[in-house]
Design a protein around this motif. Structure first.
Motif, short mmCIF file in Angstrom:
data_model
loop_
_atom_site.label_atom_id
_atom_site.label_comp_id
_atom_site.label_asym_id
_atom_site.label_seq_id
_atom_site.Cartn_x
_atom_site.Cartn_y
_atom_site.Cartn_z
N ASP A 1 79.87 82.62 42.95
CA ASP A 1 80.77 81.27 42.99
C ASP A 1 80.62 80.51 44.38
OD1 ASP A 1 82.42 83.62 43.49
OD2 ASP A 1 84.11 82.22 43.60
N ARG A 2 80.31 81.22 45.41
CA ARG A 2 80.45 80.48 46.67
C ARG A 2 79.35 80.30 47.30
NH1 ARG A 2 85.55 84.24 49.38
NH2 ARG A 2 86.85 83.57 47.87
N GLU A 3 78.10 80.69 46.35
CA GLU A 3 76.61 80.63 46.94
C GLU A 3 76.28 78.96 47.01
OE1 GLU A 3 72.04 82.44 45.94
OE2 GLU A 3 73.84 82.81 44.60
N VAL A 4 75.67 78.74 47.96
CA VAL A 4 75.05 77.30 48.02
C VAL A 4 73.72 77.55 47.71
CG1 VAL A 4 74.48 75.55 49.38
CG2 VAL A 4 76.72 76.52 49.59
N LYS A 5 73.19 77.13 46.61
CA LYS A 5 71.55 77.33 46.02
C LYS A 5 70.85 76.11 46.43
CE LYS A 5 73.07 80.35 42.32
NZ LYS A 5 73.46 80.50 40.97
N ASP A 6 71.28 74.81 46.80
CA ASP A 6 70.49 73.97 46.87
C ASP A 6 70.08 73.80 48.42
OD1 ASP A 6 69.21 71.03 46.18
OD2 ASP A 6 70.94 70.51 47.69
N VAL A 7 68.55 73.84 48.53
CA VAL A 7 68.21 73.84 49.82
C VAL A 7 68.67 72.40 50.63
CG1 VAL A 7 65.92 73.56 51.30
CG2 VAL A 7 66.15 75.14 49.40
N ASN A 8 68.71 71.36 50.16
CA ASN A 8 69.17 70.15 50.81
C ASN A 8 70.62 70.52 51.38
OD1 ASN A 8 66.60 68.77 50.71
ND2 ASN A 8 67.07 68.19 48.45
N GLU A 9 71.39 70.87 50.47
CA GLU A 9 72.78 71.10 50.88
C GLU A 9 72.72 72.20 52.12
OE1 GLU A 9 76.77 70.55 51.45
OE2 GLU A 9 75.32 69.55 50.40
N MET A 10 72.20 73.10 52.12
CA MET A 10 72.14 74.14 53.22
C MET A 10 71.44 73.51 54.42
SD MET A 10 70.31 77.82 51.64
CE MET A 10 69.76 77.34 50.15
N ILE A 11 70.62 72.56 54.44
CA ILE A 11 70.29 71.80 55.36
C ILE A 11 71.27 70.88 56.05
CG2 ILE A 11 68.56 69.87 56.26
CD1 ILE A 11 66.60 71.08 54.14
N ARG A 12 72.19 70.24 54.97
CA ARG A 12 73.45 69.44 55.38
C ARG A 12 74.32 70.38 56.30
NH1 ARG A 12 71.92 66.51 50.57
NH2 ARG A 12 73.14 67.88 49.29
N ILE A 13 74.68 71.74 55.72
CA ILE A 13 75.47 72.48 56.36
C ILE A 13 74.85 72.80 57.86
CG2 ILE A 13 76.19 74.98 56.43
CD1 ILE A 13 76.26 74.62 53.39
N MET A 14 73.48 72.94 58.00
CA MET A 14 73.04 73.49 59.18
C MET A 14 73.22 72.18 60.21
SD MET A 14 69.28 74.98 58.00
CE MET A 14 69.16 76.35 58.56
N LYS A 15 73.05 71.14 59.77
CA LYS A 15 73.27 69.89 60.55
C LYS A 15 74.54 69.63 60.93
CE LYS A 15 69.19 67.48 59.09
NZ LYS A 15 68.61 66.04 58.64
N ARG A 16 75.69 70.29 60.24
CA ARG A 16 76.92 70.15 60.61
C ARG A 16 77.42 71.26 61.52
NH1 ARG A 16 77.80 68.31 55.34
NH2 ARG A 16 78.17 70.45 54.52
N CYS A 17 76.41 72.19 61.97
CA CYS A 17 76.96 73.52 62.79
C CYS A 17 76.65 73.01 64.13
CB CYS A 17 76.17 74.60 62.44
SG CYS A 17 76.63 75.24 60.85
N ASP A 18 77.32 73.72 65.20
CA ASP A 18 76.74 73.38 66.59
C ASP A 18 76.12 74.54 67.48
OD1 ASP A 18 79.12 74.81 66.65
OD2 ASP A 18 80.12 73.26 68.07
N VAL A 19 76.11 75.83 66.97
CA VAL A 19 75.81 77.05 67.31
C VAL A 19 74.92 77.61 66.26
CG1 VAL A 19 76.10 79.20 68.63
CG2 VAL A 19 77.45 77.17 69.08
N CYS A 20 73.74 78.19 66.68
CA CYS A 20 73.04 79.25 65.70
C CYS A 20 72.89 80.38 66.48
CB CYS A 20 71.72 78.57 65.48
SG CYS A 20 70.69 79.57 64.46
N ARG A 21 73.24 81.70 65.81
CA ARG A 21 73.06 82.76 66.27
C ARG A 21 71.71 83.50 66.12
NH1 ARG A 21 77.50 81.28 64.74
NH2 ARG A 21 79.68 81.08 66.16
N LEU A 22 70.99 83.58 66.85
CA LEU A 22 69.67 84.45 66.63
C LEU A 22 69.83 85.85 66.75
CD1 LEU A 22 66.90 83.38 66.17
CD2 LEU A 22 66.38 83.34 68.40
N ALA A 23 69.37 86.70 65.82
CA ALA A 23 69.36 88.06 66.20
C ALA A 23 67.89 88.40 66.12
CB ALA A 23 70.07 88.66 64.97
#
Length: 158
Positions: A5-27
């Protein structure tokens, strides 16, 4: 994902979330342990492919690790808001997040200015002309996303 119920399935919505973020953690892989870096980043979407760009100094541990094993995972999150009720003894956090993986590579000199421009534009509402003096001392990297998932917890969920 356990909470569908919390999953975001739409790729375009994931991209919109990414654009709202200010840090990306790379492992990155470091002899059996993850090596995690909080990085400034930029997002490029072209022909259905999502590419994340990062930058750093000319040398460092991350480059040694990427040379040994370019596989990486990433995570970014935003829209944090504490939701609590003292009367009910209830406390939770709202958020949006995207996680994924791909391979990291060093960007060529020909692609470096575009990569840095994508990153600086991510943090400005309009195009930002940055000073190019530090560009020769800067390394740009990219990760072409092979797989990603999004998740969101919003007000009203319990």
């Amino acid at each position: 994902m356990r909470r569908a119920d919390r999953e975001v399935k739409d790729v375009n919505e994931m991209i919109r979330i990414m654009k709202r973020c200010d840090v990306c953690r790379l492992a990155l892989n470091d002899e059996g342990y993850p090596y995690i870096l909080p990085l400034n980043f930029g997002v490029k979407v072209q022909e259905g492919k999502v590419t994340l760009y990062f930058h750093g100094a000319e040398k460092g541990k991350k480059y040694e690790l990427i040379e040994k094993d370019s596989r990486a995972s990433f995570e970014m999150d935003c829209s944090h808001r504490l939701v609590s009720s003292e009367e009910k003894g209830y406390c939770t956090m709202e958020y949006e997040s995207v996680i994924g993986r791909g391979k990291v590579e060093i960007v060529s000199e020909e692609e470096k200015m575009e990569a840095l421009t994508i990153m600086t534009d991510h943090y400005h509402e309009t195009h930002f002309d940055f000073h190019t003096k530090a560009v020769p001392r800067t390394t740009a990297m990219k990760l072409v996303v092979e797989e990603m998932t999004g998740k969101r917890r919003v007000k009203g969920e319990h």
